[in-house]
Design an enzyme around this catalytic site. Structure first.
Site, PDB file in Angstrom:
ATOM      1  N   ALA A  70     -70.423  19.951  27.450  1.00  0.00           N
ATOM      2  CA  ALA A  70     -70.711  20.547  26.115  1.00  0.00           C
ATOM      3  C   ALA A  70     -70.288  22.085  26.096  1.00  0.00           C
ATOM      4  O   ALA A  70     -69.900  22.671  25.244  1.00  0.00           O
ATOM      5  CB  ALA A  70     -72.205  20.440  25.601  1.00  0.00           C
TER       6      ALA A  70
ATOM      7  N   ASN B 192     -82.458  24.959  22.761  1.00  0.00           N
ATOM      8  CA  ASN B 192     -82.765  24.308  24.074  1.00  0.00           C
ATOM      9  C   ASN B 192     -84.067  24.766  24.761  1.00  0.00           C
ATOM     10  O   ASN B 192     -84.638  24.197  25.464  1.00  0.00           O
ATOM     11  CB  ASN B 192     -81.744  24.411  24.868  1.00  0.00           C
ATOM     12  CG  ASN B 192     -80.867  25.399  25.100  1.00  0.00           C
ATOM     13  OD1 ASN B 192     -80.614  26.154  24.281  1.00  0.00           O
ATOM     14  ND2 ASN B 192     -80.904  26.072  26.348  1.00  0.00           N
TER      15      ASN B 192
ATOM     16  N   GLN C 120     -78.769  19.500  21.747  1.00  0.00           N
ATOM     17  CA  GLN C 120     -80.212  19.010  21.927  1.00  0.00           C
ATOM     18  C   GLN C 120     -80.639  18.155  20.648  1.00  0.00           C
ATOM     19  O   GLN C 120     -81.907  17.754  20.396  1.00  0.00           O
ATOM     20  CB  GLN C 120     -81.203  20.335  22.235  1.00  0.00           C
ATOM     21  CG  GLN C 120     -80.983  20.940  23.044  1.00  0.00           C
ATOM     22  CD  GLN C 120     -81.256  20.179  24.586  1.00  0.00           C
ATOM     23  OE1 GLN C 120     -81.958  19.400  24.322  1.00  0.00           O
ATOM     24  NE2 GLN C 120     -80.903  20.834  25.516  1.00  0.00           N
TER      25      GLN C 120
ATOM     26  N   SER D 161     -73.237  16.328  24.116  1.00  0.00           N
ATOM     27  CA  SER D 161     -72.970  16.062  25.434  1.00  0.00           C
ATOM     28  C   SER D 161     -73.709  14.860  25.916  1.00  0.00           C
ATOM     29  O   SER D 161     -74.853  14.564  25.321  1.00  0.00           O
ATOM     30  CB  SER D 161     -73.834  17.314  26.362  1.00  0.00           C
ATOM     31  OG  SER D 161     -73.606  17.136  27.765  1.00  0.00           O
TER      32      SER D 161
ATOM     33  N   HIS E 251     -74.668  13.936  29.016  1.00  0.00           N
ATOM     34  CA  HIS E 251     -75.857  13.690  29.900  1.00  0.00           C
ATOM     35  C   HIS E 251     -77.037  14.136  29.432  1.00  0.00           C
ATOM     36  O   HIS E 251     -78.331  13.942  29.993  1.00  0.00           O
ATOM     37  CB  HIS E 251     -75.469  14.399  31.058  1.00  0.00           C
ATOM     38  CG  HIS E 251     -75.576  16.103  31.166  1.00  0.00           C
ATOM     39  ND1 HIS E 251     -76.751  16.591  31.441  1.00  0.00           N
ATOM     40  CD2 HIS E 251     -74.826  16.945  30.616  1.00  0.00           C
ATOM     41  CE1 HIS E 251     -76.594  17.937  31.137  1.00  0.00           C
ATOM     42  NE2 HIS E 251     -75.427  18.202  30.639  1.00  0.00           N
TER      43      HIS E 251
ATOM     44  N   THR F 205     -54.968  14.786  32.907  1.00  0.00           N
ATOM     45  CA  THR F 205     -55.259  13.265  33.020  1.00  0.00           C
ATOM     46  C   THR F 205     -56.523  12.884  32.125  1.00  0.00           C
ATOM     47  O   THR F 205     -57.665  13.588  32.784  1.00  0.00           O
ATOM     48  CB  THR F 205     -55.155  12.619  34.406  1.00  0.00           C
ATOM     49  OG1 THR F 205     -53.862  13.220  34.918  1.00  0.00           O
ATOM     50  CG2 THR F 205     -55.336  11.456  34.295  1.00  0.00           C
TER      51      THR F 205
ATOM     52  N   CYS G 295     -79.083  26.701  32.905  1.00  0.00           N
ATOM     53  CA  CYS G 295     -77.841  27.265  33.230  1.00  0.00           C
ATOM     54  C   CYS G 295     -78.136  28.726  33.722  1.00  0.00           C
ATOM     55  O   CYS G 295     -77.168  29.447  34.276  1.00  0.00           O
ATOM     56  CB  CYS G 295     -76.860  27.479  32.265  1.00  0.00           C
ATOM     57  SG  CYS G 295     -76.173  25.694  31.637  1.00  0.00           S
TER      58      CYS G 295
HETATM   59  C1  LIG Z   1     -78.000  23.715  23.517  1.00  0.00           C
HETATM   60  C2  LIG Z   1     -77.103  23.573  24.573  1.00  0.00           C
HETATM   61  N1  LIG Z   1     -75.801  23.668  24.407  1.00  0.00           N
HETATM   62  C3  LIG Z   1     -74.851  23.298  25.477  1.00  0.00           C
HETATM   63  C4  LIG Z   1     -75.542  23.013  26.680  1.00  0.00           C
HETATM   64  C5  LIG Z   1     -74.357  22.719  27.844  1.00  0.00           C
HETATM   65  O1  LIG Z   1     -74.141  21.245  28.216  1.00  0.00           O
HETATM   66  P1  LIG Z   1     -73.366  20.817  29.442  1.00  0.00           P
HETATM   67  O2  LIG Z   1     -74.177  20.821  30.426  1.00  0.00           O
HETATM   68  O3  LIG Z   1     -72.919  19.484  29.121  1.00  0.00           O
HETATM   69  O4  LIG Z   1     -72.287  21.768  29.434  1.00  0.00           O
HETATM   70  C6  LIG Z   1     -76.817  22.596  27.075  1.00  0.00           C
HETATM   71  C7  LIG Z   1     -77.278  22.318  28.099  1.00  0.00           C
HETATM   72  O5  LIG Z   1     -78.246  22.655  28.466  1.00  0.00           O
HETATM   73  C8  LIG Z   1     -77.747  23.089  26.052  1.00  0.00           C
HETATM   74  O6  LIG Z   1     -78.875  22.754  26.000  1.00  0.00           O
END
Ligand SMILES: Cc1ncc(COP(=O)(O)O)c(C=O)c1O
Length: 375
Positions: free
Chosen positions: A69, A150, A179, A197, A199, A235, A321
């Site tokens: 994402a 998030n 989210q 995303s 995961h 790729t 992050c």
């Molecule tokens: C609101 C939001 N945007 C973007 C991301 C980024 O996702 P990714 O881990 O797939 O880069 C996250 C991940 O914590 C998120 O919570």
């Protein structure tokens, strides 16, 4: 270990794992190769794109597979800004976006000369239409606003905000839906671009998606070949992209029942923290049922996380992050909740996999920690 950090990432669904293993082993061809081994991989990827598009009620040409994402957010915002700079160099976002949006905006400002407005949020963590209306300019080309925050679970009125942008400006609207996917209905008919995303919904890591309305001009950030309509070279990760279809189907098929169940867990937590000595709730009551953010004003985030970890509970303090820095939530600070709450917060995030017994144990343990550590 009891996992209560599902907003950071989720365990892989068994069916996705099995499917991925099979595809990795059997369909190893380069999906751009002209021989049958490559064509097989390409067919699987195409099928997946079609199924994803159909699940999201959009066109398959509007689905772009990415590595995560964060990449999708970069692709949408920088890709659109670079392709449309001749129309204007002003972008609007909010003070509480994920770092992949905020850092992208910062780079556009500092390196590429764009001008950025960061919208404030209310005490509930929500963007107000009046602030957006006051921020738009003649040269505004893009507005990026997340659907669900998030850290707090605050839900933005995307339909209303996007409608304003479309009727009063020439800008496009991008929405980070990470989210919300698999939890809330997505506002894809209202926005021009949206980020997702895998995961976060029991899919693979390294697997993202950008919805982009057809014919909306963006330029490639990874220039190479014909992949993803020439907008993302390299790729294709065909096995991972192939698994998007199953991942999204599993999430959407069970969305309602999962939501109803998680809502009961959220109510349990909300009620408990409302009456718990030493704690204050930072999330709005009408926020996402999957996230609850609380602060214990006598115990800093790091100490609380470590104490919980030592007792077998996994939660976060802020966006994962930013978790390696000093705990300080810029989201809570932007909500005006004060320095103390911003440095003493934890985020509990839930799943249909969470049990009532786990919540009961968690509540018991957090009370014990409070009595042990309070100053
Ligand atoms: C609101 C939001 N945007 C973007 C991301 C980024 O996702 P990714 O881990 O797939 O880069 C996250 C991940 O914590 C998120 O919570």
């Amino acid at each position: 270990m009891i996992y209560l950090d599902y907003a950071a990432t989720t365990p892989l669904h068994e069916e996705v794992l099995e499917g991925y293993y099979k595809v990795l082993k059997q369909y190893y061809g380069n999906s751009d190769s002209l021989h049958e081994i490559g064509r097989k991989a390409d067919r699987l990827m195409k099928q997946s794109r079609m199924q994803v598009a159909s699940s999201l009620c959009v066109k398959e040409t509007e689905i772009f597979f990415t590595s995560c994402a964060s990449e999708s957010n970069n692709m949408a915002i920088k890709g659109y800004a670079f392709a449309n700079a001749h129309k204007g160099k002003h972008l609007i976002t909010t003070a509480v976006e994920h770092s992949s949006v905020l850092e992208t905006m910062k780079q556009l400002e500092e390196v590429f000369g764009f001008s950025i407005t960061y919208l404030p949020v209310s005490e509930d963590g929500v963007v107000r239409l009046s602030d957006l209306a006051a921020a738009v300019r003649e040269d505004t080309i893009l507005v990026s606003c997340m659907y669900i925050n998030n850290e707090t679970g605050a839900i933005n009125p995307i339909k209303e905000l996007a409608a304003y942008v479309h009727t009063h400006t020439k800008a496009v609207f991008h929405c980070d839906c990470v989210q919300a996917l698999g939890k809330y209905e997505l506002p894809l008919q209202d926005v021009d671009m949206a980020t997702m995303s895998a995961h976060k919904i029991y899919g693979l890591k390294g697997c993202g998606l950008l919805y982009k309305r057809e014919h909306l001009p963006i330029i490639a950030l990874i220039s190479a070949g014909q992949q993803e309509q020439h907008l993302r070279g390299g790729t294709s990760n065909a096995p991972a992209y192939t698994m998007w279809a199953k991942t999204i189907r599993l999430a959407l098929d069970h969305q309602r029942e999962h939501f109803a169940y998680v809502k009961t867990l959220h109510e349990m937590l909300y009620e408990a923290f409302s009456n718990m000595e030493g704690f204050v709730i930072n999330s709005p009551q009408n926020g996402s049922v999957y996230i609850l953010n609380v602060s214990c004003e006598q115990i800093g985030s790091e100490i609380m996380l470590n104490a919980l970890n030592a007792r077998g509970f996994a939660v976060s303090a802020q966006s994962t992050c930013a978790s390696k820095g000093k705990p300080h939530s810029y989201v809570l600070a932007a909500m005006g909740l004060g320095e103390l709450r911003a440095t003493h917060a934890i985020r509990i995030s839930l799943s249909h996999l969470t049990t009532i017994a786990e919540i009961e144990q968690f509540l018991q343990v957090i009370k014990e920690i409070y009595h042990e550590y309070r100053t």
